[in-house]
Design a protein around this motif. Structure first.
Motif, PDB file in Angstrom:
ATOM      1  N   VAL A   1      89.317  55.749  71.186  1.00 34.99           N
ATOM      2  CA  VAL A   1      89.425  56.483  72.611  1.00 34.99           C
ATOM      3  C   VAL A   1      90.325  55.491  73.274  1.00 34.99           C
ATOM      4  O   VAL A   1      89.846  54.210  73.632  1.00 34.99           O
ATOM      5  N   GLU A   2      91.363  56.057  73.879  1.00 35.65           N
ATOM      6  CA  GLU A   2      92.270  55.012  74.832  1.00 35.65           C
ATOM      7  C   GLU A   2      91.832  55.481  76.310  1.00 35.65           C
ATOM      8  O   GLU A   2      91.793  54.312  77.118  1.00 35.65           O
ATOM      9  N   SER A   3      91.823  56.726  76.832  1.00 33.21           N
ATOM     10  CA  SER A   3      91.332  56.869  77.987  1.00 33.21           C
ATOM     11  C   SER A   3      90.795  58.324  78.109  1.00 33.21           C
ATOM     12  O   SER A   3      90.875  58.911  77.361  1.00 33.21           O
ATOM     13  N   TYR A   4      90.267  58.776  79.328  1.00 36.14           N
ATOM     14  CA  TYR A   4      89.726  60.160  79.538  1.00 36.14           C
ATOM     15  C   TYR A   4      89.989  60.452  81.058  1.00 36.14           C
ATOM     16  O   TYR A   4      89.725  59.542  81.868  1.00 36.14           O
ATOM     17  N   ARG A   5      90.035  61.728  81.473  1.00 34.57           N
ATOM     18  CA  ARG A   5      89.834  62.081  82.683  1.00 34.57           C
ATOM     19  C   ARG A   5      89.367  63.523  82.987  1.00 34.57           C
ATOM     20  O   ARG A   5      89.089  64.181  81.628  1.00 34.57           O
TER      21      ARG A   5
ATOM     22  N   LYS B   1      85.997  69.520  82.987  1.00 37.24           N
ATOM     23  CA  LYS B   1      85.911  69.178  81.408  1.00 37.24           C
ATOM     24  C   LYS B   1      86.626  67.646  81.526  1.00 37.24           C
ATOM     25  O   LYS B   1      87.290  67.255  82.242  1.00 37.24           O
ATOM     26  N   LEU B   2      86.351  67.014  80.443  1.00 31.90           N
ATOM     27  CA  LEU B   2      87.013  65.761  80.383  1.00 31.90           C
ATOM     28  C   LEU B   2      88.163  66.134  79.204  1.00 31.90           C
ATOM     29  O   LEU B   2      88.082  66.823  78.408  1.00 31.90           O
ATOM     30  N   ILE B   3      89.197  65.414  79.446  1.00 35.39           N
ATOM     31  CA  ILE B   3      90.402  65.380  78.458  1.00 35.39           C
ATOM     32  C   ILE B   3      90.499  63.967  77.989  1.00 35.39           C
ATOM     33  O   ILE B   3      90.623  62.920  78.705  1.00 35.39           O
ATOM     34  N   VAL B   4      90.264  63.848  76.827  1.00 30.31           N
ATOM     35  CA  VAL B   4      90.110  62.507  76.051  1.00 30.31           C
ATOM     36  C   VAL B   4      91.483  62.303  75.345  1.00 30.31           C
ATOM     37  O   VAL B   4      92.033  63.055  74.588  1.00 30.31           O
ATOM     38  N   LYS B   5      92.086  60.940  75.611  1.00 26.51           N
ATOM     39  CA  LYS B   5      93.387  60.808  74.829  1.00 26.51           C
ATOM     40  C   LYS B   5      92.995  59.762  73.905  1.00 26.51           C
ATOM     41  O   LYS B   5      92.341  58.820  74.006  1.00 26.51           O
ATOM     42  N   ILE B   6      93.462  59.926  72.713  1.00 22.60           N
ATOM     43  CA  ILE B   6      93.414  59.074  71.484  1.00 22.60           C
ATOM     44  C   ILE B   6      94.517  58.077  71.303  1.00 22.60           C
ATOM     45  O   ILE B   6      95.687  58.351  71.686  1.00 22.60           O
ATOM     46  N   LYS B   7      94.137  56.782  70.898  1.00 21.47           N
ATOM     47  CA  LYS B   7      95.114  55.813  70.985  1.00 21.47           C
ATOM     48  C   LYS B   7      96.345  56.036  70.149  1.00 21.47           C
ATOM     49  O   LYS B   7      96.169  56.694  69.079  1.00 21.47           O
ATOM     50  N   PRO B   8      97.492  55.589  70.273  1.00 21.40           N
ATOM     51  CA  PRO B   8      98.933  55.643  69.583  1.00 21.40           C
ATOM     52  C   PRO B   8      98.346  54.985  68.254  1.00 21.40           C
ATOM     53  O   PRO B   8      97.619  54.105  68.382  1.00 21.40           O
ATOM     54  N   PRO B   9      99.096  55.304  67.150  1.00 25.22           N
ATOM     55  CA  PRO B   9     100.096  56.275  67.164  1.00 25.22           C
ATOM     56  C   PRO B   9      99.810  57.655  66.846  1.00 25.22           C
ATOM     57  O   PRO B   9     100.608  58.670  66.763  1.00 25.22           O
ATOM     58  N   VAL B  10      98.467  57.893  66.892  1.00 26.71           N
ATOM     59  CA  VAL B  10      97.741  59.258  66.634  1.00 26.71           C
ATOM     60  C   VAL B  10      98.134  60.246  67.956  1.00 26.71           C
ATOM     61  O   VAL B  10      98.734  61.385  67.812  1.00 26.71           O
TER      62      VAL B  10
ATOM     63  N   VAL C   1      90.081  57.944  62.801  1.00 29.52           N
ATOM     64  CA  VAL C   1      90.125  58.054  64.326  1.00 29.52           C
ATOM     65  C   VAL C   1      89.275  59.373  64.624  1.00 29.52           C
ATOM     66  O   VAL C   1      88.544  59.388  65.603  1.00 29.52           O
ATOM     67  N   CYS C   2      89.268  60.313  63.714  1.00 38.17           N
ATOM     68  CA  CYS C   2      88.608  61.495  63.906  1.00 38.17           C
ATOM     69  C   CYS C   2      88.717  62.439  62.725  1.00 38.17           C
ATOM     70  O   CYS C   2      89.308  62.226  61.814  1.00 38.17           O
ATOM     71  N   PHE C   3      87.663  63.327  62.835  1.00 34.82           N
ATOM     72  CA  PHE C   3      87.623  64.482  61.701  1.00 34.82           C
ATOM     73  C   PHE C   3      88.086  65.642  62.713  1.00 34.82           C
ATOM     74  O   PHE C   3      87.484  65.872  63.738  1.00 34.82           O
ATOM     75  N   GLN C   4      88.767  66.493  61.895  1.00 32.98           N
ATOM     76  CA  GLN C   4      89.302  67.588  62.979  1.00 32.98           C
ATOM     77  C   GLN C   4      89.041  68.860  61.783  1.00 32.98           C
ATOM     78  O   GLN C   4      89.214  68.757  60.539  1.00 32.98           O
ATOM     79  N   LYS C   5      88.529  70.030  62.437  1.00 29.82           N
ATOM     80  CA  LYS C   5      88.234  71.467  61.645  1.00 29.82           C
ATOM     81  C   LYS C   5      89.596  72.231  62.141  1.00 29.82           C
ATOM     82  O   LYS C   5      89.731  72.580  63.120  1.00 29.82           O
TER      83      LYS C   5
ATOM     84  N   TYR D   1      89.822  67.866  58.094  1.00 29.97           N
ATOM     85  CA  TYR D   1      90.505  66.657  57.848  1.00 29.97           C
ATOM     86  C   TYR D   1      90.214  65.571  58.252  1.00 29.97           C
ATOM     87  O   TYR D   1      89.293  65.384  59.518  1.00 29.97           O
ATOM     88  N   ILE D   2      90.482  64.468  57.750  1.00 31.52           N
ATOM     89  CA  ILE D   2      90.310  63.091  58.214  1.00 31.52           C
ATOM     90  C   ILE D   2      91.737  62.642  58.828  1.00 31.52           C
ATOM     91  O   ILE D   2      92.588  62.646  58.182  1.00 31.52           O
ATOM     92  N   ILE D   3      91.686  62.132  59.987  1.00 34.04           N
ATOM     93  CA  ILE D   3      92.889  61.513  60.628  1.00 34.04           C
ATOM     94  C   ILE D   3      92.602  60.149  60.920  1.00 34.04           C
ATOM     95  O   ILE D   3      91.719  59.678  61.304  1.00 34.04           O
ATOM     96  N   THR D   4      93.543  59.422  60.261  1.00 31.96           N
ATOM     97  CA  THR D   4      93.385  57.802  60.418  1.00 31.96           C
ATOM     98  C   THR D   4      94.056  57.102  61.418  1.00 31.96           C
ATOM     99  O   THR D   4      94.920  57.840  61.905  1.00 31.96           O
ATOM    100  N   LYS D   5      93.969  55.876  61.535  1.00 28.64           N
ATOM    101  CA  LYS D   5      94.558  55.274  62.691  1.00 28.64           C
ATOM    102  C   LYS D   5      96.118  55.132  62.496  1.00 28.64           C
ATOM    103  O   LYS D   5      96.771  54.766  63.376  1.00 28.64           O
ATOM    104  N   ASP D   6      96.718  55.247  61.291  1.00 24.36           N
ATOM    105  CA  ASP D   6      98.079  55.025  60.977  1.00 24.36           C
ATOM    106  C   ASP D   6      98.675  56.569  61.032  1.00 24.36           C
ATOM    107  O   ASP D   6      99.831  56.685  60.710  1.00 24.36           O
ATOM    108  N   LYS D   7      97.788  57.614  61.603  1.00 29.92           N
ATOM    109  CA  LYS D   7      98.518  58.982  61.954  1.00 29.92           C
ATOM    110  C   LYS D   7      98.420  59.808  60.494  1.00 29.92           C
ATOM    111  O   LYS D   7      98.865  60.802  60.603  1.00 29.92           O
TER     112      LYS D   7
END
Length: 255
Positions: A217-221, A227-236, A166-170, A175-181
């Protein structure tokens, strides 16, 4: 020491000018140019500076086209919200780049590189610029991006497909975050190191803490500060901020 800024966003140009003056008061910004057309006209009738700060994507074109119209021999520090071929190209050349939003420490490092470059009269800046443009205009079609990553799982290592990330997070560590959280620790030292290994078609450097997968990416606003606020798909279910400077690049990347 004279410098010119080519930047089509007034606030970004102002902030950059302020940072430059804080870092080295000897650098005098003689002009701030806001378009490719104006830059071409300026350099056709004015002497070039000692240093050029240049955005890549301008409102009326790509700044590399400037070099096709006029001869520029001075060093260039590029500023960009785009992190595809440009970053890889700049890393194989002595000319530096800054990824927006511009960080003062990185800007200081870039200016120090420029000073060392200026002290070495054997360096051919024109040749480096030509090499840089060729690298971007004709990217390596056979380039292979990393498809699997190893991460810590207790005393062992787990292999994770890039498609499952899903993403790499510092956050101190990377860290690696996977689709299953699930969250796994990597051995990477910097996000730039990770970024170089990822296919920019699918992964985007959102900010200094996150590199995100387009498929996650589920959505953004847009918030009140543009700025953009990006929402990551569940279950993350996490949100990632993207600066105003990088917002358009993100939208273009996402398609």
């Amino acid at each position: 020491m004279q410098a010119i800024i080519i930047e089509d966003e007034p606030l970004v140009a102002r902030d950059l000018q302020k940072l430059i003056s804080q870092i080295d008061s000897a650098i005098n910004i003689v002009a701030v140019i806001d378009s490719l057309k104006s830059a071409i006209e300026y350099f056709k009738s004015n002497p070039e500076p000692d240093l050029l700060f240049m955005d890549i994507q301008l409102s009326d074109g790509v700044s590399f086209d400037l070099f096709k119209q006029v001869e520029i021999k001075c060093p260039v520090i590029f500023t960009t919200a785009y992190n595809e071929y440009a970053i890889r190209a700049f890393k194989v050349n002595s000319i530096d780049y800054l990824l927006k939003p511009i960080d003062k420490v990185e800007l200081t490092t870039a200016i120090e590189k420029f000073k060392k470059l200026k002290e070495n009269p054997t360096v051919d800046i024109k040749e480096q610029l030509q090499s840089l443009m060729q690298h971007i205009a004709l990217p390596n079609k056979t380039e292979i991006y990393k498809e699997r990553f190893s991460a810590h799982l207790g005393k062992s290592f787990i292999i994770i497909d890039a498609t499952n990330i899903v993403c790499f997070q510092k956050d101190a560590l990377i860290y690696i975050i996977t689709k299953d959280k699930q969250q796994f620790i990597t051995d990477f030292q910097t996000m730039e190191e990770v970024e170089e290994l990822l296919n920019p078609k699918y992964f985007f450097r959102a900010n200094r803490q996150f590199i995100i997968n387009a498929n996650a990416v589920e959505s953004y606003r847009t918030d009140s500060y543009s700025k953009l606020i990006v929402k990551i798909k569940p279950p993350v279910n996490i949100t990632v901020d993207i600066s105003r400077e990088k917002a358009q690049a993100f939208k273009s990347w996402l398609g």
